[in-house]
Write a protein that holds these residues in place. Structure first.
Motif, mmCIF file in Angstrom:
data_model
loop_
_atom_site.group_PDB
_atom_site.id
_atom_site.type_symbol
_atom_site.label_atom_id
_atom_site.label_comp_id
_atom_site.label_asym_id
_atom_site.label_seq_id
_atom_site.Cartn_x
_atom_site.Cartn_y
_atom_site.Cartn_z
ATOM 1 N N ALA A 41 0.833 -1.213 0.000
ATOM 2 C CA ALA A 41 0.000 0.000 0.000
ATOM 3 C C ALA A 41 0.865 1.260 0.000
ATOM 4 N N GLY A 85 1.638 -5.948 7.008
ATOM 5 C CA GLY A 85 0.295 -6.041 6.434
ATOM 6 C C GLY A 85 0.324 -6.921 5.200
ATOM 7 N N ASP A 152 -0.841 10.469 -6.716
ATOM 8 C CA ASP A 152 -0.254 10.879 -8.003
ATOM 9 C C ASP A 152 -0.680 9.987 -9.157
#
Ligand SMILES: Nc1nc2c(ncn2[C@@H]2O[C@H](COP(=O)(O)OP(=O)(O)OP(=O)(O)O)[C@@H](O)[C@H]2O)c(=O)[nH]1
Ligand SMILES: [Mg+2]
Length: 205
Positions: A41, A85, A152
């Protein structure tokens, strides 16, 4: 330009320890803010931008590399924590159970933990992993702040609409988390993140 002065404090962050269990974590009364999110992520990238140090947390080429709790010290009273994660569904059950145990044990230490930054790819917000984390944090009474990162990758319009849509979903789900867009690539949203961190870490004079 502005972020150069605003996050000056975080530049002193230093790697402290990688821990495979919470027994390996140092004792003491220092306060912490944790970063968590699905594999790939952008957790480590966000920490590096916050601390203006590209080499601080390892950026993975292969997703899911961070299997350990990585601790960084800011000063003798404050720490940052890079939590492991992954994409929830693909992980074998024993590893998932081990992770759940580690996370639950860690998140229970509410006396140390002041807040949790939940990192989500702006193109895939609020996956099951993320709501699982939100549920946990809510359960333990931990404040959360969501970064919709890799902003972005989207134009300004879709960035805004994703932010609004995700806010609405959070409200509908009964979550009280704050949320913002962010980009580690061009540092958008850094001031806002620093503001939240400063409050949690009691750095506002
Ligand atoms: N374009 C863009 N790429 C990003 C951004 N943040 C992270 N990345 C890229 O996304 C990939 C994963 O970034 P990491 O920071 O290692 O993500 P992580 O969440 O720490 O990953 P794990 O520790 O493996 O779970 C890397 O290739 C980064 O360069 C961002 O804001 N914009
Ligand atoms: Mg990482």
């Amino acid at each position: 330009m502005e972020h150069r002065s605003i996050n000056h404090y975080y530049r002193q962050a230093k790697f402290l320890i990688s821990a495979a269990s919470i027994k390996q974590l140092p004792d003491g009364d220092s306060i912490e803010v944790a970063f968590v999110g699905r594999s790939n992520a952008g957790k480590s990238s966000a920490i590096n931008v916050l601390c203006d140090n590209k080499g601080l947390a390892k950026i993975s080429r292969t997703p899911g590399r961070t299997r350990l709790i990585n601790l960084f010290s800011l000063d003798d009273k404050r720490k940052l924590v890079d939590l492991p994660g992954y994409g929830f569904a693909k992980v074998p059950l024993p590893i998932k159970q081990e992770w759940e145990r580690l996370m639950e044990q860690y998140l229970q230490q509410t006396h140390r933990l002041k807040g949790v930054v939940i990192i989500m790819d702006i193109r895939h917000p609020l996956k099951p992993f993320d709501t699982h984390m939100l549920d946990w944090c809510q359960h333990f009474g931990l404040p959360t702040h969501i970064l919709l990162t890799k902003a972005d990758k989207l134009k300004k319009g879709p960035q805004k609409s994703t932010l609004l849509q995700t806010k609405k979903q959070l409200e509908n789900g009964g979550y009280t988390s704050s949320i913002q867009t962010f980009s580690a690539l061009n540092k958008t949203g850094l001031d806002q993140l620093v503001g939240v961190m400063n409050t949690w870490l009691d750095l506002n004079e």
